[in-house]
Design a protein around this motif. Structure first.
Motif, short mmCIF file in Angstrom:
data_model
loop_
_atom_site.label_atom_id
_atom_site.label_comp_id
_atom_site.label_asym_id
_atom_site.label_seq_id
_atom_site.Cartn_x
_atom_site.Cartn_y
_atom_site.Cartn_z
N GLN A 442 0.82 -1.22 0.00
CA GLN A 442 0.00 0.00 0.00
C GLN A 442 0.86 1.27 0.00
O GLN A 442 0.44 2.32 -0.49
CB GLN A 442 -0.98 0.00 1.18
CG GLN A 442 -0.36 0.03 2.57
CD GLN A 442 -0.02 -1.38 3.05
OE1 GLN A 442 0.06 -2.34 2.27
NE2 GLN A 442 0.23 -1.52 4.35
N VAL A 443 2.11 1.15 0.51
CA VAL A 443 2.99 2.33 0.54
C VAL A 443 3.32 2.76 -0.89
O VAL A 443 3.14 3.91 -1.28
CB VAL A 443 4.29 2.04 1.33
CG1 VAL A 443 5.26 3.21 1.25
CG2 VAL A 443 3.96 1.71 2.78
N GLY A 444 3.77 1.79 -1.68
CA GLY A 444 4.13 2.07 -3.07
C GLY A 444 2.92 2.56 -3.86
O GLY A 444 3.04 3.48 -4.69
N GLU A 445 1.77 1.96 -3.58
CA GLU A 445 0.56 2.37 -4.32
C GLU A 445 0.21 3.82 -4.03
O GLU A 445 -0.13 4.58 -4.94
CB GLU A 445 -0.62 1.47 -3.92
CG GLU A 445 -0.65 0.17 -4.71
CD GLU A 445 -1.46 -0.91 -4.02
OE1 GLU A 445 -2.40 -0.57 -3.28
OE2 GLU A 445 -1.12 -2.10 -4.21
N LEU A 446 0.33 4.20 -2.75
CA LEU A 446 0.00 5.59 -2.41
C LEU A 446 1.04 6.55 -3.01
O LEU A 446 0.68 7.63 -3.50
CB LEU A 446 -0.07 5.76 -0.89
CG LEU A 446 -0.60 7.14 -0.45
CD1 LEU A 446 -2.01 7.38 -0.97
CD2 LEU A 446 -0.58 7.28 1.07
#
Ligand code: ATP
Ligand code: MG
Length: 485
Positions: A442-446
């Motif tokens: 989710q970090v990379g997606e955000l």
């Protein structure tokens, strides 16, 4: 002619070389500065390295050096060559020698020492490379090198047919010197090359590539490359050794069809080859850029690419992608540095399509290209190189460069400086996000979402703005999660 004044006023390396010459004559040996350094000095070019030839044998060279406290390295003792290091500067000091040649296309079969200066000079390739300077600064010119230098001519020492039969690399060296010095090749060189093309097969791919690359980087690259192409040198095969076995690989036959290849006259006043060579000379002398310019249009005129439009003009749709594939094969086979090769392939593939000048188009264009690189620095470098290629390509056409090009370059440069294209360029780190969201994909997606919103102008790339956006995002996620419970 005496060059003492030039030497004393000039380059430190040459002054020191003269000191070495004097040391050898004080010990009863002959010694001269020879070859490229003398040629370059007379042409007003700072020599890159200084070679010395002497009547002293390798062990005598070492003894003279030791007496003067100079270090030596026996780099080529088997060939009569010792490196003498004076104040940190290396000098190749080589015993006068005579060479005999046999089956090998480059290496002598026999080397004999203890010969005269004249013998040593007569084994050298071109007259301009036989000039010597003695310890008094006097020039020794036994083979008419000075006159050829004055007339800007590259002429073989003796019969070029014999000299190219001995060592086929000399044919490439002739092209390279023509390119570096802007000299003409003597008329006798052309038939001699034609008669010895089959000897190229015995040259190693590394040696041939080295001469091609040095030619590519030269000021008059077009002259050397055109000679290599029209003489048939590029159409030959050379030797590559793998796992102690020899095989043969083509040099650059893919360039040959560009010669006199017609192009759309609406844009081009030059044929395919002259356009290529002009692009090479217009681009800065850097290996990646010069290879890219040489290969950028290699796909033109190929079957499946060459077509004809309604006006009866030639077209080459898709030559960029086809050319990139061809470039990849060529550079691998010639064992060009892998990093250089990778970038050249990318440049050839991208050389046709710049963005529109408007911001939306520039961002979209840069976003697509950012995916092909790992870091902002790499992307910025690749884009700078691509614009060098656009510029050189444009300068080699009928219309040169237009205002649109300058505006496009400015828009891309501004956009690259102002907007982030990689997570590391965000004003908050992955750690900042993970401490609110927890570690995971989710970090990379955000980060990706943030990049898109910033690029679209919907979010500012500042710590405050991103932390606020992060807080809103976390809030929303919590609400959704609690609704689902
Ligand atoms: P540069 O160093 O700028 O390439 P250079 O003339 O010094 O030019 P080198 O390859 O360093 O070239 O060789 C030094 C000298 O040795 C040359 O000037 C030439 O006299 C001689 N030489 C080098 N290679 C050959 C060859 N293949 N055949 C005959 N002579 C050669
Ligand atoms: Mg040299």
């Amino acid at each position: 002619m005496n060059l003492g004044w030039l030497i004393d006023k000039g380059v430190r390396d040459i002054k020191q070389a003269r000191m070495i010459l004097r040391a050898f004559s004080a010990s009863g040996f002959q010694a001269y500065i020879v070859g490229g350094a003398v040629r370059d000095l007379l042409l007003g070019i700072t020599p890159t390295d200084v070679d010395i030839c002497t009547s002293a044998k390798p062990e005598e060279i070492m003894a003279v050096a030791a007496r003067h406290g100079w270090n030596t390295e026996a780099v080529g003792a088997a060939f009569g060559s010792i490196m003498v290091i004076v104040n940190g500067q290396p000098y190749d000091v080589t015993t006068f020698r005579r060479e005999e040649y046999g089956l090998d296309s480059h290496r002598p079969s026999k080397v004999e020492w203890g010969v005269r200066l004249e013998d040593d000079l007569s084994r050298r390739d071109f007259t301009i490379n036989t000039l010597c300077i003695d310890g008094n600064g006097d020039i020794i010119d036994l083979f008419g090198g000075l006159q050829d230098l004055r007339h800007s001519i590259i002429r073989a020492v003796g019969d070029p047919c014999v000299r190219f039969a001995e060592d086929a690399l000399r044919m490439f060296r002739a092209a390279r010197f023509a390119a570096q010095l802007g000299f003409a090749l003597d008329r006798s060189i052309y038939p001699a090359v034609a008669a010895h093309l089959q000897r190229v097969r015995g040259l190693s791919v590394e040696r041939v590539r080295n001469e091609i690359e040095r030619t590519l980087l030269a000021k008059y690259a077009g002259r050397g490359l055109t000679f290599m192409l029209t003489s048939g040198l590029l159409n030959q095969e050379c030797r590559q050794r793998q796992a102690q076995r020899d095989s043969y690989t083509p040099i650059l036959p893919e360039l040959c069809h560009l010669y006199r290849l017609p192009q759309n006259s609406r844009y081009h006043h030059l044929d395919g080859w002259r356009h290529t060579v002009s692009a090479v000379e217009h681009i800065p002398a850097n290996l990646t850029l010069r290879w890219a310019a040489l290969l950028h249009d290699i796909g033109k005129g190929c079957p499946g690419i060459r077509g004809c439009n309604e006006a009866g003009q030639p077209t080459d749709y898709g030559h960029d992608k086809a050319g990139a594939a061809m470039a990849g094969v060529i550079l691998k086979r010639l064992k060009v540095d892998r990093e250089v090769a990778g970038r050249v392939v990318w440049l050839v593939a991208n050389h046709m399509h710049g963005p529109q000048e408007n911001l939306k188009s520039v961002v979209k264009w840069l976003r697509k290209r950012a995916k092909e690189f790992y870091s902002p620095e790499q992307l910025a470098q690749a884009i700078r190189q691509l614009f060098e290629l656009y510029r050189a390509d444009g300068l080699a056409t009928r219309h040169k460069l237009n205002r649109r090009f300058t505006e496009m370059e400015q828009a891309v440069t501004d956009c690259l400086a102002a907007l982030p294209f990689y997570p590391v360029q965000l004003a908050i780190s992955g750690g900042d996000i993970a401490s609110s969201l927890g570690a995971g994909p989710q970090v990379g997606e955000l980060q990706k979402k943030f990049l898109e919103r910033i690029q679209a102008g919907h979010l500012e790339n500042t710590k405050e703005a991103l932390l606020a956006a992060l807080a809103i995002y976390c809030n929303r996620r919590q609400k959704i999660a609690s609704r689902l419970e």
